[in-house]
Scaffold this active site. Structure first.
Site, short mmCIF file in Angstrom:
data_model
loop_
_atom_site.label_atom_id
_atom_site.label_comp_id
_atom_site.label_asym_id
_atom_site.label_seq_id
_atom_site.Cartn_x
_atom_site.Cartn_y
_atom_site.Cartn_z
N HIS A 30 -1.23 -2.51 -7.15
CA HIS A 30 -1.92 -2.17 -5.91
C HIS A 30 -3.43 -2.32 -6.08
O HIS A 30 -4.08 -1.48 -6.70
CB HIS A 30 -1.56 -0.73 -5.49
CG HIS A 30 -2.13 -0.33 -4.18
ND1 HIS A 30 -2.52 0.95 -3.90
CD2 HIS A 30 -2.40 -1.06 -3.06
CE1 HIS A 30 -3.00 1.01 -2.68
NE2 HIS A 30 -2.94 -0.20 -2.15
N GLU A 61 -3.97 0.26 -9.10
CA GLU A 61 -2.86 1.20 -9.34
C GLU A 61 -1.68 0.38 -9.86
O GLU A 61 -1.26 -0.59 -9.22
CB GLU A 61 -2.47 1.92 -8.05
CG GLU A 61 -3.35 3.11 -7.74
CD GLU A 61 -2.89 3.87 -6.49
OE1 GLU A 61 -3.01 5.11 -6.48
OE2 GLU A 61 -2.43 3.23 -5.53
N ASN A 71 -3.68 6.43 -1.76
CA ASN A 71 -3.51 6.48 -0.30
C ASN A 71 -2.80 7.75 0.16
O ASN A 71 -2.99 8.19 1.28
CB ASN A 71 -2.74 5.24 0.18
CG ASN A 71 -3.66 4.03 0.28
OD1 ASN A 71 -4.89 4.18 0.25
ND2 ASN A 71 -3.10 2.84 0.40
N SER A 110 0.82 -1.21 0.00
CA SER A 110 0.00 0.00 0.00
C SER A 110 0.86 1.26 0.00
O SER A 110 0.42 2.31 -0.48
CB SER A 110 -0.87 0.05 1.25
OG SER A 110 -1.60 -1.14 1.42
P1 NAI Z 1 -3.37 -9.85 5.99
O1 NAI Z 1 -2.71 -9.76 7.30
O2 NAI Z 1 -4.82 -10.07 5.93
O3 NAI Z 1 -2.71 -11.01 5.13
C1 NAI Z 1 -1.33 -11.20 5.02
C2 NAI Z 1 -1.08 -12.67 4.80
O4 NAI Z 1 0.26 -12.86 4.42
C3 NAI Z 1 -1.31 -13.53 6.03
O5 NAI Z 1 -2.28 -14.50 5.75
C4 NAI Z 1 0.04 -14.13 6.31
O6 NAI Z 1 -0.04 -15.45 6.81
C5 NAI Z 1 0.71 -14.09 4.97
N1 NAI Z 1 2.16 -14.08 5.03
C6 NAI Z 1 2.96 -13.33 5.80
N2 NAI Z 1 4.25 -13.60 5.54
C7 NAI Z 1 4.26 -14.56 4.58
C8 NAI Z 1 5.27 -15.25 3.91
N3 NAI Z 1 6.57 -15.01 4.18
N4 NAI Z 1 4.93 -16.15 2.97
C9 NAI Z 1 3.65 -16.39 2.70
N5 NAI Z 1 2.64 -15.75 3.32
C10 NAI Z 1 2.94 -14.86 4.26
O7 NAI Z 1 -2.95 -8.53 5.21
P2 NAI Z 1 -3.66 -7.84 3.98
O8 NAI Z 1 -4.63 -6.85 4.47
O9 NAI Z 1 -4.11 -8.88 3.04
O10 NAI Z 1 -2.46 -7.03 3.33
C11 NAI Z 1 -1.47 -7.64 2.56
C12 NAI Z 1 -0.74 -6.59 1.76
O11 NAI Z 1 -1.67 -5.90 0.94
C13 NAI Z 1 -0.05 -5.52 2.59
O12 NAI Z 1 1.12 -5.15 1.94
C14 NAI Z 1 -1.06 -4.39 2.59
O13 NAI Z 1 -0.46 -3.14 2.79
C15 NAI Z 1 -1.60 -4.50 1.19
N6 NAI Z 1 -2.92 -3.93 0.97
C16 NAI Z 1 -3.91 -4.08 1.91
C17 NAI Z 1 -5.17 -3.55 1.67
C18 NAI Z 1 -6.27 -3.75 2.65
O14 NAI Z 1 -7.29 -3.06 2.54
N7 NAI Z 1 -6.17 -4.66 3.58
C19 NAI Z 1 -5.46 -2.80 0.44
C20 NAI Z 1 -4.38 -2.78 -0.50
C21 NAI Z 1 -3.15 -3.30 -0.21
#
Ligand code: NAI
Ligand code: 3HC
Length: 703
Positions: free
Chosen positions: A434, A446, A484, A413
C-alpha cells in the site's frame, strides 16, 4: 574485541583510528580512547602531527544517542574536543562517509579537516530536537561564517565535501585517496611546511564581518519558524549561532551547553529520538527471521492512474525496469504521460537530469495493454480501480500468466487481501503493498501481510521498501489497514466537531497549530470530496444503526458539485486556481442549516478541546489495531502516522504522544466523551488494561 580507538605511528605521523561499528558513535569508551590516544601522540617525540580517522564505512557519526537520558559519563565530549584543540602538534581529521553531529564537532576541534570526495558533513542534532552540544554552533560560524552555520544548524543538512570546502569547513578534499591517505598527505604537508596549529577559536575574520550584519542574520528567524511548524530546536540553533557573534568564545560554548541540556530534557527531543530509533526498528519483523527476499529485476504495474504512475516512478527512480499495463491505448498514453510529466518536472526543479530521464524512458520503462506481457515479471503491483470484482478478475488472470515465484501485490487502500489472494492458486505469493500518494515521494509503504503470505514474500516487500528509499511498515488485513483505518476515525471526529459547533476552519486551524501542515478539511478538499462521498454512499446500508452520521454537511457541499480543489470549491473556495483555500460563508450556512434540522445547538470548542478529541479518537483506534495484531508494535503505528499522514514528527507519533500525555489522561478523556456517545468513544480494552497495570506503549515496544 578490537579497541574502540587505536593508536599507531606511521613514520613521524601519529594515526588515531576510531573503531566503534557500525557508525563510530562517540560512546564513553570512544571518548576516553580519544583522550588516551592524544596523550600517547603528545608523549611520542617521534610524532610530529596527528591524523584522526574512522574505521569502516564512516568517520564519527555523532554522539551515542543511546546514552542520552542516562547519567553523563566522563569524559564529556566537549572536554575531548578542547583537548584536541589545545594540542601543540597539528591534528588533522580525515573524513569519509558521514561526519555528523558530535563527530563533526570533534573534527572542528582538530586543527585541519580533510575529506574524500564522497564524504558529507552535517549537524543533524536539530532532527533529534537538539542543537550541537560540543561547540558546533560556536566553531562552525568561526570557520564558515554565520550564514552557512545557520543553514547547517537549523536544517541538519548533510553538506557534500566540495561545498564544505568552499564554505571553509574543510581545508582539502581528495578525489582518489582513501581517508588514511588523505590524512597522511595533509599531515606530511603540515610537517614539511611547518604549518602552525590553527584553532577555530582563533579564526576571527568571518566573525568580524558577521557582526556587522547581525540584524540581517536575525531576519532569517521568520523563515525558520515557518518551516519548523512548532519545533523549537531550529530556533534555538539560530539563537546559539547568533550568540557566538556576541559572546566571547568560552561564554558562547557555555551558552550552547545550557541550551543543549535544556533541549535534551524536552518532550520534543524525546519524541524525535523515539522517531529516529523507531524508523530503524520498524523494519525488524518476525517474517524476516526466516524469510528471504526474492530477486526483483522486473516489475509489472497494472494501472497508470494516480497511483500506478506514481508507483512506476518510485521503481524507475530506483533503477528497476517497469512494464505498465493499462486497459487500452488511450489509458496507456495517459499513464505514460503522467510518468513523463513528473520526470520533466524533476528536470525543471533540478532534481533530474535529461540524461537520466532518457535512460528511464528508453531503457527501463515500457507499456502494454496486454497482461500477458507480465509473464516474466518478478513482482506485479496492481493499482486499478478500488473495486473487489475488478481486482479479483485481474488476480485470477495473473495467476495464469505470471511465472512461478512471482510476487503478486495489490495497492488497495481498504479491500481484503485474503479475499483477493483466494482467487489465485498461490495465495502465499500474494501481499498488499500500500503506497501513498504521490507514490514517488511519500515515504510510507504499508506491507500488508495476509493469512497465507509467505515470509519470503513479506521479506521481499521490506527489501523493496529499502531499495526504493521507503519506510516499510508491517500491517495486517482489515478495512483500511493501519493508516486509513485510523484516518477514518479522526476524520469522523472532525465532522462531529463541526456538527456540534466548531467551524471546519477552526478544526483545521487547531490541527495546524498542533503541527500538521494542513487540517482534515483542507486535506479532504485536496484529495477530492467526491471520494469520501462515494464511500459513504456505498457503506450506507451496512452502517451500524448505533453509529452517529455526521457527514450531512459535506454531502450537501458535494451535492452542489463542490468537490474541493479540483472544482475550485469545496469546504474552502479556491479563487483563480489558488492552492490555499479561503473560508466560505456558503459552507457555514449549510452547516448551520444541518444543525438546525438535526436540532443541534452549536457550542464553542477551544483549540485544546478540538485536539483532545482528535487525538483521543486516533489513539483509541490505534490501540484496537494493536490489540487485534494488525500493527506489530506501537512504534509501527507511530511510523505510519509520521511517514504517511504528516503527524508532526516532533510529537513522536500518536502512541508516543499518548505516553507523554499519560495513558490515564487519554483514558479519562475517552470516558468523558463516552458519556455523550458510547458507541464511538468506548475506550479500547487494551488501553484500560495498560492503565490498570501502569504500563506504557513504550513498554510494549520493548516487548
Ligand atoms: P485511478 O482511477 O487514478 O487509476 C486507476 C487506473 O486503473 C486507471 O487509469 C484505469 O484505466 C486503470 N484500470 C482499471 N481497470 C484496469 C484493468 N482491468 N487493467 C488495467 N488497468 C485498469 O485510481 P488510483 O487513485 O490510482 O487508485 C488505484 C488504486 O490505488 C485503488 O485501489 C486505490 O484505492 C489505491 N490507492 C489510491 C490512493 C490515492 O491516493 N489515490 C492511495 C493509495 C492507494
Ligand atoms: N548513536 C547510536 N546509535 C546510532 C547512531 C548514533 N549517533 N547513529 C546510528 N546508530 C545506529 C542505528 O540505530 C542503527 O542501529 P541498529 O542497526 O541497531 O538498528 C545502526 O547504528 C546503523 O544506523 P543506520 O541504519 O541509520 O545506518 P545508515 O548507514 O543508514 O545511516 C547514519 C548512517 C547516516 C550515520 C545514520 O545512522 C544517522 O543519521 N545517524 C544519526 C546521526 C546523528 O544524528 N548524529 C548526531 C547525534 S547527536 C550529537 O552528536 C550530539 C552532540 O552534538 C553532542
Amino acid at each position: 574485541m578490537s579497541m574502540p580507538v587505536a593508536y599507531e605511528r606511521q613514520d613521524d605521523i601519529a594515526v588515531v583510528t576510531v573503531n566503534n561499528p557500525p557508525v563510530n558513535a562517540l560512546s564513553q569508551t570512544v571518548r576516553q580512547g580519544l583522550l588516551d590516544a592524544l596523550a600517547l601522540a603528545m608523549a611520542d617525540d617521534k610524532a610530529k602531527a596527528v591524523v584522526v580517522l574512522g574505521a569502516g564505512r564512516t568517520f564519527i557519526a555523532g554522539a551515542d544517542i543511546r546514552e542520552f537520558g542516562k547519567p553523563p559519563m566522563a569524559p564529556r565530549l566537549s572536554e575531548v574536543v578542547s583537548a584536541y584543540e589545545d594540542a601543540p602538534k597539528p591534528v588533522i581529521a580525515a573524513l569519509h562517509g558521514t561526519a555528523l553531529g558530535g563527530g563533526l564537532e570533534f573534527a572542528l576541534g582538530c586543527h585541519y579537516r580533510v575529506a574524500v570526495t564522497s564524504a558529507k558533513a552535517g549537524l543533524p542534532e536539530v532532527h533529534l530536537g537538539l542543537i550541537p552540544g560540543a561547540g558546533g554552533t560556536v566553531r562552525t560560524p568561526l570557520l564558515t561564517g554565520a550564514a552557512a552555520a545557520i543553514d547547517m544548524v537549523t536544517t541538519g543538512r548533510q553538506v557534500p565535501a566540495h561545498e564544505a570546502q568552499q564554505t571553509g569547513l574543510l581545508d582539502a578534499v581528495y578525489d582518489t585517496y582513501t581517508p588514511l591517505e588523505a590524512g597522511l598527505q595533509f599531515a606530511r604537508k603540515a610537517i614539511d611546511e611547518n604549518m602552525p596549529v590553527r584553532r577555530a577559536r582563533d579564526v576571527q575574520d568571518k566573525l568580524e564581518a558577521d557582526r556587522a550584519k547581525i540584524a540581517e542574520l536575525r531576519e532569517s528567524r521568520a523563515a525558520i519558524e515557518k518551516t519548523a511548524r512548532g519545533q523549537t530546536s531550529p530556533l534555538v540553533g539560530l539563537d546559539a549561532v547568533l550568540a557566538t557573534l556576541e559572546m566571547p568564545f568560552e561564554e558562547a560554548l557555555k551558552n550552547e551547553r545550557t541550551l543543549f541540556e535544556d533541549l535534551l530534557k524536552s518532550d520534543q527531543s524525546k519524541a524525535l529520538i523515539h522517531a529516529f530509533f523507531s524508523e530503524r526498528q520498524v523494519g525488524k519483523v518476525p517474517e524476516l527471521e526466516t524469510g528471504k527476499p526474492r530477486d526483483i529485476a522486473k516489475i509489472g504495474v497494472i494501472g497508470g492512474g494516480t497511483m500506478g504512475s506514481g508507483i512506476s516512478l518510485a521503481m524507475l527512480n530506483a533503477g528497476i525496469p517497469v512494464t505498465m499495463v493499462e486497459r487500452d491505448d488511450d489509458a496507456l498514453t495517459a499513464g505514460r504521460g503522467r510518468v513523463e510529466e513528473t520526470l520533466q518536472g524533476g528536470i525543471k526543479r533540478g532534481k533530474m537530469t535529461e540524461e537520466k530521464m532518457q535512460h528511464i524512458l528508453s531503457d527501463l520503462f515500457s507499456g502494454s495493454t496486454d497482461l500477458a506481457d507480465l509473464a516474466d515479471a518478478d513482482l506485479v503491483i496492481e493499482a486499478v480501480f478500488e473495486d473487489m470484482d475488478v481486482k479479483k478478475d485481474i488476480f485470477a488472470r495473473l495467476d495464469k500468466i505470471c511465472k512461478p515465484g512471482a510476487v503478486l501485490a495489490s495497492n488497495t487502500s481498504y479491500l481484503d487481501i485474503n479475499e483477493i489472494a483466494a482467487v489465485t492458486s498461490r495465495p502465499e505469493d500474494v501481499i498488499g503493498l500500500h503506497f501513498f500518494s504521490p507514490a514517488n515521494i511519500m515515504r510510507l509503504l504499508e506491507i500488508v501481510v495476509a493469512d497465507k503470505t509467505s515470509p519470503d514474500v513479506t521479506a521481499t516487500g521490506f527489501a523493496l521498501a529499502k531499495r526504493t528509499g521507503k519506510i516499510g511498515v508491517r500491517a495486517g488485513v482489515c478495512d483500511g489497514f493501519v493508516g486509513n483505518r485510523i484516518l477514518g476515525r479522526y476524520l469522523k471526529v472532525a465532522q462531529m466537531l463541526v456538527e456540534d459547533g466548531a467551524s471546519p476552519y477552526d478544526v483545521d486551524a487547531a490541527v495546524v497549530e498542533f503541527g500538521y501542515p494542513m487540517g482534515p478539511f483542507a486535506m479532504s478538499d485536496m484529495a477530492g470530496l467526491d471520494i469520501g462521498w462515494a464511500t459513504r454512499k456505498r457503506k450506507a446500508t451496512s452502517r451500524d444503526p448505533r453509529e452517529r452520521y455526521s457527514a450531512d454537511f459535506i454531502d450537501r457541499v458535494c451535492e452542489l458539485g463542490r468537490f474541493g480543489q479540483k472544482t475550485g470549491r469545496g469546504i474552502y473556495i479556491y479563487p483563480d486556481g489558488a492552492r490555499r483555500g479561503t473560508p466560505d460563508d456558503e459552507v457555514l450556512a449549510i452547516i448551520d442549516k444541518v444543525r438546525k434540522e438535526k436540532g443541534i445547538t452549536a457550542r464553542g470548542f477551544s483549540h485544546e478541546e478540538i485536539i483532545e478529541r482528535y487525538l483521543a479518537a486516533m489513539i483509541n483506534e490505534a490501540v484496537k489495531i494493536l490489540d487485534e495484531g494488525i500493527a506489530l508494535r506501537p512504534l509501527d503505528i507511530d511510523m505510519v502516522q509520521l511517514a504517511g499522514y504528516a503527524f508532526p514528527r516532533w510529537r513522536g507519533g500518536p502512541m508516543k504522544y499518548a505516553d507523554m500525555t499519560g495513558l490515564d489522561t487519554v483514558l479519562a478523556s475517552l470516558k468523558k466523551f463516552q458519556e455523550d456517545d458510547d458507541y464511538f468513544w468506548k475506550p479500547a480494552e487494551l488501553l484500560v488494561k495498560l492503565v490498570e497495570t501502569g504500563q506504557s506503549f513504550d513498554s510494549l515496544n520493548k516487548g
